[in-house]
Design a protein around this motif. Structure first.
Motif, PDB file in Angstrom:
ATOM      1  N   THR A 190      -4.995  -1.972  -6.612  1.00 46.30           N
ATOM      2  CA  THR A 190      -4.586  -0.957  -7.588  1.00 46.30           C
ATOM      3  C   THR A 190      -4.131   0.319  -6.887  1.00 46.30           C
ATOM      4  O   THR A 190      -3.106   0.911  -7.246  1.00 46.30           O
ATOM      5  CB  THR A 190      -5.748  -0.634  -8.542  1.00 46.30           C
ATOM      6  OG1 THR A 190      -6.100  -1.803  -9.286  1.00 46.30           O
ATOM      7  CG2 THR A 190      -5.369   0.479  -9.505  1.00 46.30           C
ATOM      8  N   ALA A 191      -4.895   0.737  -5.881  1.00 44.85           N
ATOM      9  CA  ALA A 191      -4.548   1.956  -5.147  1.00 44.85           C
ATOM     10  C   ALA A 191      -3.210   1.800  -4.427  1.00 44.85           C
ATOM     11  O   ALA A 191      -2.365   2.709  -4.456  1.00 44.85           O
ATOM     12  CB  ALA A 191      -5.660   2.301  -4.154  1.00 44.85           C
ATOM     13  N   MET A 192      -3.013   0.658  -3.780  1.00 42.37           N
ATOM     14  CA  MET A 192      -1.753   0.431  -3.070  1.00 42.37           C
ATOM     15  C   MET A 192      -0.570   0.388  -4.041  1.00 42.37           C
ATOM     16  O   MET A 192       0.477   1.004  -3.796  1.00 42.37           O
ATOM     17  CB  MET A 192      -1.821  -0.882  -2.289  1.00 42.37           C
ATOM     18  CG  MET A 192      -2.754  -0.847  -1.093  1.00 42.37           C
ATOM     19  SD  MET A 192      -2.773  -2.450  -0.221  1.00 42.37           S
ATOM     20  CE  MET A 192      -4.050  -2.155   1.001  1.00 42.37           C
ATOM     21  N   ALA A 193      -0.728  -0.335  -5.141  1.00 44.89           N
ATOM     22  CA  ALA A 193       0.350  -0.445  -6.118  1.00 44.89           C
ATOM     23  C   ALA A 193       0.675   0.908  -6.724  1.00 44.89           C
ATOM     24  O   ALA A 193       1.848   1.227  -6.967  1.00 44.89           O
ATOM     25  CB  ALA A 193      -0.041  -1.439  -7.210  1.00 44.89           C
ATOM     26  N   ALA A 194      -0.365   1.712  -6.964  1.00 44.86           N
ATOM     27  CA  ALA A 194      -0.136   3.041  -7.534  1.00 44.86           C
ATOM     28  C   ALA A 194       0.632   3.927  -6.558  1.00 44.86           C
ATOM     29  O   ALA A 194       1.528   4.675  -6.960  1.00 44.86           O
ATOM     30  CB  ALA A 194      -1.473   3.674  -7.899  1.00 44.86           C
ATOM     31  N   ARG A 195       0.292   3.836  -5.280  1.00 39.60           N
ATOM     32  CA  ARG A 195       1.004   4.643  -4.288  1.00 39.60           C
ATOM     33  C   ARG A 195       2.445   4.204  -4.108  1.00 39.60           C
ATOM     34  O   ARG A 195       3.330   5.019  -3.828  1.00 39.60           O
ATOM     35  CB  ARG A 195       0.286   4.577  -2.943  1.00 39.60           C
ATOM     36  CG  ARG A 195      -0.937   5.492  -2.847  1.00 39.60           C
ATOM     37  CD  ARG A 195      -1.206   5.922  -1.423  1.00 39.60           C
ATOM     38  NE  ARG A 195      -0.088   6.670  -0.876  1.00 39.60           N
ATOM     39  CZ  ARG A 195       0.020   6.999   0.409  1.00 39.60           C
ATOM     40  NH1 ARG A 195      -0.921   6.628   1.270  1.00 39.60           N
ATOM     41  NH2 ARG A 195       1.053   7.679   0.844  1.00 39.60           N
ATOM     42  N   LEU A 196       2.709   2.928  -4.283  1.00 38.60           N
ATOM     43  CA  LEU A 196       4.063   2.408  -4.109  1.00 38.60           C
ATOM     44  C   LEU A 196       4.935   2.597  -5.353  1.00 38.60           C
ATOM     45  O   LEU A 196       6.155   2.453  -5.268  1.00 38.60           O
ATOM     46  CB  LEU A 196       4.014   0.921  -3.747  1.00 38.60           C
ATOM     47  CG  LEU A 196       3.415   0.578  -2.375  1.00 38.60           C
ATOM     48  CD1 LEU A 196       3.274  -0.926  -2.224  1.00 38.60           C
ATOM     49  CD2 LEU A 196       4.275   1.149  -1.247  1.00 38.60           C
ATOM     50  N   ASP A 197       4.302   2.913  -6.472  1.00 35.50           N
ATOM     51  CA  ASP A 197       5.051   3.072  -7.720  1.00 35.50           C
ATOM     52  C   ASP A 197       5.809   4.408  -7.706  1.00 35.50           C
ATOM     53  O   ASP A 197       5.197   5.476  -7.722  1.00 35.50           O
ATOM     54  CB  ASP A 197       4.082   3.028  -8.902  1.00 35.50           C
ATOM     55  CG  ASP A 197       4.810   2.955 -10.244  1.00 35.50           C
ATOM     56  OD1 ASP A 197       6.018   3.271 -10.286  1.00 35.50           O
ATOM     57  OD2 ASP A 197       4.159   2.601 -11.238  1.00 35.50           O
TER      58      ASP A 197
END
Length: 207
Positions: A80-87
């Motif tokens: 979730t953290a990685m996806a949020a940063r990449l969004d």
């Protein structure tokens, strides 16, 4: 079996209530262990660390692919953290807020049932004490009714039966308290690992 029924009969209604609490305590404890296994409370640490290492090395896609779709709570939070940063639609603050929201949801799921165990650990001894007080009242009422013909052995037997509920309440409360403390320590460790993973993802890695 007969001894157990005799014990329940001698203790009166209160002992039946305590017996029901003991069954609930056992069921809750087994359910929490099963739930912890299902959500991967004791697993996922190694693969999550590996994914974060890839992330911090600049290989975001590999890092995210290693944990995407995994059931482990640690992996789900890191993904979730990685996806949020990449969004690109999310600002850094919004990405943190989204990660925090998911973390709270996962921890709330892990803590399910704790209040029930805490309640059992609190009320079981009180129920035992209530049963003892009621039994003592009945024993002394019988003594008053008997007057000078009172049999000390009968009084002692009534008090002994009354004290059974106090012992039963403690027998239920002690394991409930121990299981609650253990479960809380497991979740506290999980929370620390999740906070560490999120911090590592947000402080270093792909922009």
């Amino acid at each position: 079996m007969n001894d157990a029924l005799t014990f329940l009969t001698q203790g009166g209604p209160v002992i039946w209530a305590i017996a029901a609490l003991s069954v609930i305590t056992l069921a809750l404890s087994l359910w929490k262990i099963w739930q912890f296994l299902q959500i991967g409370v004791w697993s996922g640490g190694t693969v999550t660390d590996s994914a974060i290492a890839c992330w911090q090395a600049g290989d975001a896609e590999t890092g995210l692919s290693r944990i995407r779709g995994r059931k482990s709570v640690r992996a789900r939070l890191a993904a979730t953290a990685m996806a949020a940063r990449l969004d690109p639609a999310l600002t850094p603050d919004t990405a943190r807020d989204e990660t925090t929201r998911v973390a709270r949801s996962l921890l709330s799921e892990a803590r399910g049932g704790f209040r029930a165990l805490e309640l059992i650990a609190t009320i079981a001894p009180l129920l035992g004490l209530l049963g003892t007080v009621l039994g003592m009242i009945a024993a002394f009422q019988a003594l008053q009714t008997a007057g000078s013909r009172a049999d000390p052995s009968a009084l002692a037997g009534g008090i002994w039966e009354a004290l059974l509920t106090t012992a039963a309440g403690m027998v239920v409360a002690i394991p409930a308290s121990m299981m609650l403390t253990w479960f809380e320590s497991v979740v506290d460790r999980l929370q620390a690992d999740m906070e560490d993973a999120a911090t590592r993802i947000f402080t270093r890695g792909p922009e």
